[in-house]
Design a protein around this motif. Structure first.
Motif, mmCIF file in Angstrom:
data_model
loop_
_atom_site.group_PDB
_atom_site.id
_atom_site.type_symbol
_atom_site.label_atom_id
_atom_site.label_comp_id
_atom_site.label_asym_id
_atom_site.label_seq_id
_atom_site.Cartn_x
_atom_site.Cartn_y
_atom_site.Cartn_z
ATOM 1 N N THR A 1 92.176 29.813 -33.696
ATOM 2 C CA THR A 1 91.963 29.875 -31.698
ATOM 3 C C THR A 1 90.579 29.775 -31.763
ATOM 4 O O THR A 1 90.422 28.657 -29.968
ATOM 5 C CB THR A 1 93.075 31.007 -31.102
ATOM 6 N N GLU A 2 89.951 30.350 -31.890
ATOM 7 C CA GLU A 2 87.783 29.727 -31.979
ATOM 8 C C GLU A 2 88.062 29.143 -32.451
ATOM 9 O O GLU A 2 86.907 27.998 -31.938
ATOM 10 C CB GLU A 2 87.092 30.842 -32.279
ATOM 11 N N LEU A 3 88.776 27.892 -32.616
ATOM 12 C CA LEU A 3 88.032 26.774 -33.727
ATOM 13 C C LEU A 3 88.139 25.105 -32.218
ATOM 14 O O LEU A 3 89.094 24.826 -32.638
ATOM 15 C CB LEU A 3 88.801 26.263 -35.267
ATOM 16 N N ARG A 4 87.009 24.890 -32.772
ATOM 17 C CA ARG A 4 86.534 23.448 -32.329
ATOM 18 C C ARG A 4 86.333 22.111 -33.019
ATOM 19 O O ARG A 4 85.314 22.714 -33.524
ATOM 20 C CB ARG A 4 85.656 23.181 -31.225
ATOM 21 N N TYR A 5 87.075 21.746 -33.398
ATOM 22 C CA TYR A 5 86.733 20.557 -34.758
ATOM 23 C C TYR A 5 87.335 18.596 -33.985
ATOM 24 O O TYR A 5 88.062 18.975 -32.894
ATOM 25 C CB TYR A 5 87.909 21.408 -35.769
ATOM 26 N N GLY A 6 86.220 18.270 -34.897
ATOM 27 C CA GLY A 6 86.743 17.002 -34.704
ATOM 28 C C GLY A 6 87.269 16.269 -36.082
ATOM 29 O O GLY A 6 87.016 16.901 -37.053
ATOM 30 N N LEU A 7 87.765 15.631 -35.831
ATOM 31 C CA LEU A 7 88.370 14.537 -37.061
ATOM 32 C C LEU A 7 88.426 12.837 -37.814
ATOM 33 O O LEU A 7 88.254 12.187 -37.174
ATOM 34 C CB LEU A 7 89.635 15.069 -37.269
ATOM 35 N N ILE A 8 87.113 13.065 -39.123
ATOM 36 C CA ILE A 8 87.370 11.399 -39.341
ATOM 37 C C ILE A 8 88.154 11.153 -40.960
ATOM 38 O O ILE A 8 87.934 12.269 -41.658
ATOM 39 C CB ILE A 8 86.440 11.439 -39.506
ATOM 40 N N ALA A 9 89.352 11.013 -40.820
ATOM 41 C CA ALA A 9 90.055 10.825 -41.530
ATOM 42 C C ALA A 9 90.324 9.418 -42.372
ATOM 43 O O ALA A 9 90.200 7.939 -41.824
ATOM 44 C CB ALA A 9 91.530 10.530 -41.107
ATOM 45 N N LEU A 10 89.733 9.166 -43.721
ATOM 46 C CA LEU A 10 89.668 7.744 -44.815
ATOM 47 C C LEU A 10 90.251 7.185 -45.412
ATOM 48 O O LEU A 10 91.338 8.396 -45.509
ATOM 49 C CB LEU A 10 88.344 7.856 -45.733
ATOM 50 N N GLY A 11 91.248 6.367 -44.918
ATOM 51 C CA GLY A 11 92.511 5.970 -45.572
ATOM 52 C C GLY A 11 92.615 4.284 -46.117
ATOM 53 O O GLY A 11 91.138 3.644 -45.582
ATOM 54 N N ASP A 12 93.567 4.082 -46.305
ATOM 55 C CA ASP A 12 93.642 2.213 -46.644
ATOM 56 C C ASP A 12 94.983 2.143 -46.151
ATOM 57 O O ASP A 12 96.008 2.283 -47.222
ATOM 58 C CB ASP A 12 93.254 2.198 -48.895
ATOM 59 N N SER A 13 95.164 0.952 -45.095
ATOM 60 C CA SER A 13 96.268 0.760 -44.629
ATOM 61 C C SER A 13 97.279 0.505 -45.295
ATOM 62 O O SER A 13 98.105 0.098 -45.183
ATOM 63 C CB SER A 13 96.160 0.118 -43.721
ATOM 64 N N PHE B 1 98.831 6.421 -44.657
ATOM 65 C CA PHE B 1 98.048 5.714 -44.435
ATOM 66 C C PHE B 1 97.398 7.130 -43.710
ATOM 67 O O PHE B 1 97.964 7.901 -43.258
ATOM 68 C CB PHE B 1 97.655 4.449 -43.237
ATOM 69 N N CYS B 2 95.886 7.351 -44.309
ATOM 70 C CA CYS B 2 95.387 8.656 -43.492
ATOM 71 C C CYS B 2 96.382 10.157 -43.398
ATOM 72 O O CYS B 2 95.855 10.603 -42.816
ATOM 73 C CB CYS B 2 94.827 8.168 -42.095
ATOM 74 N N GLY B 3 97.197 9.834 -44.376
ATOM 75 C CA GLY B 3 98.094 11.135 -44.714
ATOM 76 C C GLY B 3 97.820 12.150 -44.175
ATOM 77 O O GLY B 3 97.969 13.450 -44.031
ATOM 78 N N ALA B 4 96.336 12.094 -45.215
ATOM 79 C CA ALA B 4 95.597 13.677 -45.524
ATOM 80 C C ALA B 4 95.231 14.329 -43.912
ATOM 81 O O ALA B 4 95.847 15.297 -43.642
ATOM 82 C CB ALA B 4 94.537 13.839 -46.774
ATOM 83 N N GLY B 5 94.449 13.286 -43.652
ATOM 84 C CA GLY B 5 93.887 13.465 -42.400
ATOM 85 C C GLY B 5 94.759 13.684 -41.277
ATOM 86 O O GLY B 5 95.445 15.225 -40.488
ATOM 87 N N ARG B 6 95.444 13.262 -41.169
ATOM 88 C CA ARG B 6 97.257 13.609 -40.655
ATOM 89 C C ARG B 6 97.364 15.096 -40.355
ATOM 90 O O ARG B 6 97.852 15.542 -39.468
ATOM 91 C CB ARG B 6 98.248 12.564 -40.425
ATOM 92 N N SER B 7 97.638 15.031 -41.966
ATOM 93 C CA SER B 7 98.607 16.802 -42.396
ATOM 94 C C SER B 7 96.925 17.611 -41.702
ATOM 95 O O SER B 7 97.466 18.681 -41.150
ATOM 96 C CB SER B 7 98.642 16.472 -43.396
ATOM 97 N N LEU B 8 96.274 17.793 -42.095
ATOM 98 C CA LEU B 8 95.442 18.775 -41.615
ATOM 99 C C LEU B 8 94.935 18.313 -40.930
ATOM 100 O O LEU B 8 95.266 19.674 -39.893
ATOM 101 C CB LEU B 8 93.886 17.808 -41.810
#
Ligand SMILES: Cc1cc2nc3c(=O)[nH]c(=O)nc-3n(C[C@H](O)[C@H](O)[C@H](O)COP(=O)(O)O)c2cc1C
Length: 154
Positions: A83-95, A101-108
């Motif tokens: 709950t204290e964690l504030r984050y940004g997310l950059i997902a790399l993938g290939d459509s 596409f970007c499945g790992a980033g979306r799951s994370l």
């Protein structure tokens, strides 16, 4: 000094390259930056960080890169309160991979939000079909992320 931890999930180094290219932008914004290439849950939790950035590519069929599996598995199994964690997310993938596409980033993103963490801004998804060098998309996104969300540290 404010701290930023960057957690990398990569197969071929593209996501690590993004992490290394954006690191100076955060340093200029007043952060002490650490990059984790073999991230674990302990790295995420201790010492607490003001901000986290995840740079994660996708392999297999929407899967986490091997170096990122331990962190994702530990979150899943140990159910830490984030709950204290504030984050940004950059997902790399290939459509060209279609639905994954970007499945790992979306799951994370779901995993982190499911444990109470707060994503700041929108997730950046970088499509290798459109962007040859991921940095070209990541650097302006990070610049805007810092400015628009007022993340410049004092
Ligand atoms: C074997 C393999 C499987 C992949 N599977 C996916 C996928 O399911 N979804 C996706 O969006 N990208 C997929 N990709 C594309 C990579 O995520 C993309 O090329 C990314 O830029 C690689 O970043 P990296 O150098 O950090 O590993 C795959 C690439 C390879 C080689």
């Amino acid at each position: 000094m404010s701290t930023l931890k960057i957690f990398v999930g990569t197969m071929y180094g593209g996501a690590l390259d993004v992490a290394e290219q954006v690191k100076p932008l955060f340093e200029e914004a007043g952060y002490a930056v650490s990059i984790y290439e073999q991230p674990t849950l302990d790295d995420l939790l201790e010492p607490p960080t003001d901000l986290a950035l995840f740079c994660v590519s996708t392999t297999g069929s929407g899967d986490y890169p091997g170096n990122f599996v331990p962190l994702a598995r530990e979150i899943d199994e140990r159910h830490p309160a984030l709950t204290e964690l504030r984050y940004g997310l950059i997902a790399l993938g290939d459509s060209s991979y279609g639905e994954t596409f970007c499945g790992a980033g979306r799951s994370l993103d779901s995993l982190l939000e499911g444990h109470g963490a707060q994503r700041l801004g929108e997730r950046l998804e970088i499509d290798a079909m459109e962007t040859f060098m991921a940095d070209d998309a990541a650097i302006p996104w990070v610049e805007a992320w810092i400015e628009e969300l007022g993340l410049r540290a004092g």
